[in-house]
Motif scaffolding. Structure first.
Motif, PDB file in Angstrom:
ATOM      1  N   TYR A 232     -34.037   1.743 -50.238  1.00  0.00           N
ATOM      2  CA  TYR A 232     -34.532   0.878 -51.126  1.00  0.00           C
ATOM      3  C   TYR A 232     -35.858   0.686 -51.480  1.00  0.00           C
ATOM      4  CZ  TYR A 232     -30.246  -2.112 -50.175  1.00  0.00           C
ATOM      5  OH  TYR A 232     -28.688  -2.849 -49.457  1.00  0.00           O
ATOM      6  N   ILE A 233     -36.767  -0.024 -52.292  1.00  0.00           N
ATOM      7  CA  ILE A 233     -37.877   0.140 -52.576  1.00  0.00           C
ATOM      8  C   ILE A 233     -39.029  -0.976 -51.258  1.00  0.00           C
ATOM      9  CG2 ILE A 233     -39.879  -1.437 -53.859  1.00  0.00           C
ATOM     10  CD1 ILE A 233     -37.632  -0.839 -56.447  1.00  0.00           C
ATOM     11  N   GLN A 234     -39.650  -0.324 -50.553  1.00  0.00           N
ATOM     12  CA  GLN A 234     -40.273  -1.037 -49.835  1.00  0.00           C
ATOM     13  C   GLN A 234     -42.400  -1.789 -49.831  1.00  0.00           C
ATOM     14  OE1 GLN A 234     -39.514   1.993 -46.380  1.00  0.00           O
ATOM     15  NE2 GLN A 234     -37.873   0.412 -45.703  1.00  0.00           N
ATOM     16  N   LYS A 235     -42.506  -2.486 -50.509  1.00  0.00           N
ATOM     17  CA  LYS A 235     -43.789  -2.507 -50.841  1.00  0.00           C
ATOM     18  C   LYS A 235     -44.333  -3.893 -49.919  1.00  0.00           C
ATOM     19  CE  LYS A 235     -45.060   0.222 -53.846  1.00  0.00           C
ATOM     20  NZ  LYS A 235     -43.431   1.410 -54.420  1.00  0.00           N
TER      21      LYS A 235
ATOM     22  N   VAL B  84     -51.858  -3.485 -50.272  1.00  0.00           N
ATOM     23  CA  VAL B  84     -50.750  -3.638 -50.675  1.00  0.00           C
ATOM     24  C   VAL B  84     -50.666  -1.976 -49.841  1.00  0.00           C
ATOM     25  CG1 VAL B  84     -49.397  -3.016 -52.783  1.00  0.00           C
ATOM     26  CG2 VAL B  84     -51.055  -4.774 -52.805  1.00  0.00           C
ATOM     27  N   ARG B  85     -49.438  -2.280 -49.538  1.00  0.00           N
ATOM     28  CA  ARG B  85     -48.446  -0.215 -48.861  1.00  0.00           C
ATOM     29  C   ARG B  85     -47.445  -0.763 -49.344  1.00  0.00           C
ATOM     30  NH1 ARG B  85     -53.643   0.423 -49.191  1.00  0.00           N
ATOM     31  NH2 ARG B  85     -55.218   1.173 -47.483  1.00  0.00           N
ATOM     32  N   SER B  86     -46.470   0.573 -49.068  1.00  0.00           N
ATOM     33  CA  SER B  86     -45.741   0.647 -49.170  1.00  0.00           C
ATOM     34  C   SER B  86     -45.015   1.546 -48.026  1.00  0.00           C
ATOM     35  CB  SER B  86     -45.322   1.540 -50.115  1.00  0.00           C
ATOM     36  OG  SER B  86     -46.177   2.857 -50.359  1.00  0.00           O
ATOM     37  N   GLY B  87     -43.492   2.134 -47.572  1.00  0.00           N
ATOM     38  CA  GLY B  87     -43.187   2.063 -46.695  1.00  0.00           C
ATOM     39  C   GLY B  87     -42.271   3.818 -46.855  1.00  0.00           C
ATOM     40  N   ARG B  88     -41.857   3.687 -46.350  1.00  0.00           N
ATOM     41  CA  ARG B  88     -41.118   5.520 -46.039  1.00  0.00           C
ATOM     42  C   ARG B  88     -40.454   5.907 -46.971  1.00  0.00           C
ATOM     43  NH1 ARG B  88     -41.363   7.800 -41.074  1.00  0.00           N
ATOM     44  NH2 ARG B  88     -41.399   5.749 -40.334  1.00  0.00           N
ATOM     45  N   ALA B  89     -39.832   4.850 -48.103  1.00  0.00           N
ATOM     46  CA  ALA B  89     -38.533   5.430 -49.051  1.00  0.00           C
ATOM     47  C   ALA B  89     -39.858   5.886 -50.128  1.00  0.00           C
ATOM     48  CB  ALA B  89     -38.056   3.578 -49.968  1.00  0.00           C
ATOM     49  N   ASN B  90     -38.269   7.115 -50.270  1.00  0.00           N
ATOM     50  CA  ASN B  90     -38.306   7.639 -51.581  1.00  0.00           C
ATOM     51  C   ASN B  90     -40.247   8.355 -52.181  1.00  0.00           C
ATOM     52  OD1 ASN B  90     -36.217   6.338 -52.948  1.00  0.00           O
ATOM     53  ND2 ASN B  90     -37.116   4.565 -53.306  1.00  0.00           N
ATOM     54  N   LYS B  91     -40.535   8.777 -50.828  1.00  0.00           N
ATOM     55  CA  LYS B  91     -41.854   9.871 -50.458  1.00  0.00           C
ATOM     56  C   LYS B  91     -40.793  11.039 -50.586  1.00  0.00           C
ATOM     57  CE  LYS B  91     -44.423   5.942 -49.202  1.00  0.00           C
ATOM     58  NZ  LYS B  91     -45.052   5.294 -48.391  1.00  0.00           N
ATOM     59  N   PHE B  92     -42.028  11.990 -51.401  1.00  0.00           N
ATOM     60  CA  PHE B  92     -41.310  13.617 -51.487  1.00  0.00           C
ATOM     61  C   PHE B  92     -43.241  13.874 -51.774  1.00  0.00           C
ATOM     62  CE2 PHE B  92     -39.926  11.536 -54.962  1.00  0.00           C
ATOM     63  CZ  PHE B  92     -40.449  11.856 -55.757  1.00  0.00           C
ATOM     64  N   ASP B  93     -43.611  15.380 -51.130  1.00  0.00           N
ATOM     65  CA  ASP B  93     -44.429  16.033 -51.990  1.00  0.00           C
ATOM     66  C   ASP B  93     -44.932  15.968 -53.696  1.00  0.00           C
ATOM     67  OD1 ASP B  93     -46.727  17.779 -52.583  1.00  0.00           O
ATOM     68  OD2 ASP B  93     -45.224  19.972 -52.367  1.00  0.00           O
ATOM     69  N   GLY B  94     -45.669  15.749 -54.229  1.00  0.00           N
ATOM     70  CA  GLY B  94     -45.630  15.435 -55.265  1.00  0.00           C
ATOM     71  C   GLY B  94     -45.512  13.780 -56.203  1.00  0.00           C
TER      72      GLY B  94
END
Length: 486
Positions: free
Chosen positions: A41-44, A435-445
């Protein structure tokens, strides 16, 4: 009182339904929606300061009513996913409702969120549905809103199913939610368009494994996350550097003009506070002159392309890749205005495609910023109506979820946009401070581009890298010379 080790405590949870029943027909997921079923899920969300004496929990009923009204304008966000007997997936606006959480983080101050170098871990606690995959929208709410009260502020975070919205649709909803809260239930702008009549709607069926698709990257990979801020002045300077003609002279009938003269004029323009489009205007004016005998290629690279070129070189250098290693720079591009006929700017759903640009690490580092910008520009310019349709056709021949991640250690993926109206959100107590985002869809790069709070062309980049790569980027002189000092 929340402890420092567990600063965010969920106090309550409820379901908010639209204040009017939906009459929207079921919407078939498009070839841009379906690949997102394997994404988180998008987390913003937005961070606000508050100086009111009224405690936030007293305002929660108002925020719930505002969300209810906003959901009536965005019925899919209060629905669920459904797959028919043929395997086609639909968004069903059945008024099941969205989740609404209230949480407290009384030991956390606004300065704790925005004051450090890295984004603090506490930010991840400002979002619900952590780890949720979009396919789960078959049985999980499509949207969850979490309101977290800080010691001196409040964070409003949204977790929304990525197969239902892209960034454009997400911020359209978020803006509407804020507008309803601020304007007393009166909505006058941003009517979403639910039309499903474009080339993006297909008969192709995405085959899903038992239990649904999973994310395609390692969610436990050690990472650092940092916001790099670029002021309007720094981006103006960077754009001028990328568009520099120092090495080639522009010959005209009454003498020579070289890049140094143009750069000098640009520097004066910057000091005078003129718009950073001045360089483009100057060059285009020069190119139009009849007395220009020979000029270099008439390409002017945008601020964003210039910033991407800077990133590409810095991260490639930091990774210490072999010169023959192929690097990939992926950009998520909005297709709404690239299609013919064009989609409505407020088309609701995903209307994005990923544009890759490839180059050997040795070339990225041995060439200059202008060369990198030109490669990126070539990819973006070529992504027209015909290219979009060919990508759709290719997907129809092999339907699959989007392989999000950095599989070869040499990839960069940039999403979101500094053009999104992230700071046009006033719930009744002022604009966001961050503005900040959560843990979602995060990886190196993984990079996300946000507008800077001060506007005027400033940009914030949320950069996710391995710890060793991040440390090298922080020591990269070419990159850091443009980064704003805190």
């Amino acid at each position: 009182m929340p402890s420092l080790h567990h600063p965010v405590t969920v106090i309550s949870r409820c379901t908010v339904v639209p204040h009017q029943k939906s009459t929207l027909v079921d919407l078939k997921l498009s070839v841009s929606d379906l690949p997102m079923l394997s994404c988180h899920y998008i987390q913003k969300g937005c961070l606000f300061t508050r100086h009111h004496t009224v405690p936030l929990h007293a305002l929660l009923p108002h925020l719930k009513r505002s969300l209810s009204v906003a959901l009536s304008r965005f019925p899919p966000l209060a629905g669920r996913l459904s797959t028919d007997s043929h395997g086609h997936v639909f968004s069903v606006s059945d008024d099941s409702g969205a989740d609404f959480f209230f949480a407290e983080a009384r030991s956390v101050h606004v300065r704790d969120v925005i004051g450090g170098i890295d984004v603090p871990e506490v930010v991840k606690g400002f979002f619900s549905f952590d780890g949720a995959v979009s396919y789960e929208g078959h049985y999980r709410p499509i949207l969850a809103v979490q309101v977290t009260e800080l010691a001196d502020g409040v964070f409003i975070g949204c977790s929304v199913n990525h197969s239902i919205t892209d960034g454009t649709s997400f911020w359209n909803f978020f803006n509407t939610f804020a507008e309803v809260s601020r304007a007393g239930m009166k909505i006058v702008t941003r009517q979403p368009d639910f039309t499903r009549e474009s080339v993006l709607i297909s008969q192709a069926v995405l085959k899903v494994p038992p239990g649904g698709p999973k994310v395609t990257f390692n969610v436990n990979e050690p990472l650092r996350e940092r916001i790099f801020s670029f002021s309007r002045e720094a981006i103006t300077e960077l754009k001028a550097t990328v568009n520099s003609y120092n090495k080639k002279k522009l010959t005209r009938g009454n003498g020579d003009i070289d890049g140094a003269e143009l750069m000098g004029k640009q520097s004066n323009d910057k000091l005078n506070g003129k718009d950073n489009a001045k360089l483009t205007e100057m060059l285009e004016s020069l190119f139009a002159r009849d007395d220009v005998v020979s000029v270099v290629e008439k390409k002017i690279f945008s601020s964003f392309q210039s910033l991407c070129a800077l990133l590409w070189r810095a991260i490639t250098r930091a990774r210490k890749l072999p010169s023959s290693k192929t690097t990939t720079f992926r950009m998520a591009v909005n297709c709404r205005q690239r299609l013919s006929p064009k989609l409505n700017p407020y088309y609701f759903g995903n209307a994005i495609q990923s544009i890759p640009t490839y180059a050997a690490a040795g070339e990225v580092l041995s060439r200059d910023l202008r060369w990198c910008a030109e490669e990126l520009n070539r990819s973006v310019t070529a992504h027209d109506d015909g290219k979009i349709r060919s990508v759709v056709k290719e997907w129809e021949e092999n339907p699959r979820c989007f392989p999000l991640g950095n599989f070869d250690g040499a990839s960069i993926t940039i999403g979101s946009s500094p053009r999104f109206p992230m700071y046009d959100n006033d719930f009744g107590w002022g604009r966001p401070v961050a503005v900040r985002s959560g843990r979602a869809n995060k990886f190196d790069g993984k990079i996300s581009a946000f507008p800077g709070r001060e506007g005027s062309g400033s940009v914030d980049l949320e950069v996710i890298l391995s710890p060793e790569t991040m440390a090298a980027v922080e020591s990269d002189r070419e990159f850091m010379r443009y980064v704003s000092k805190k």
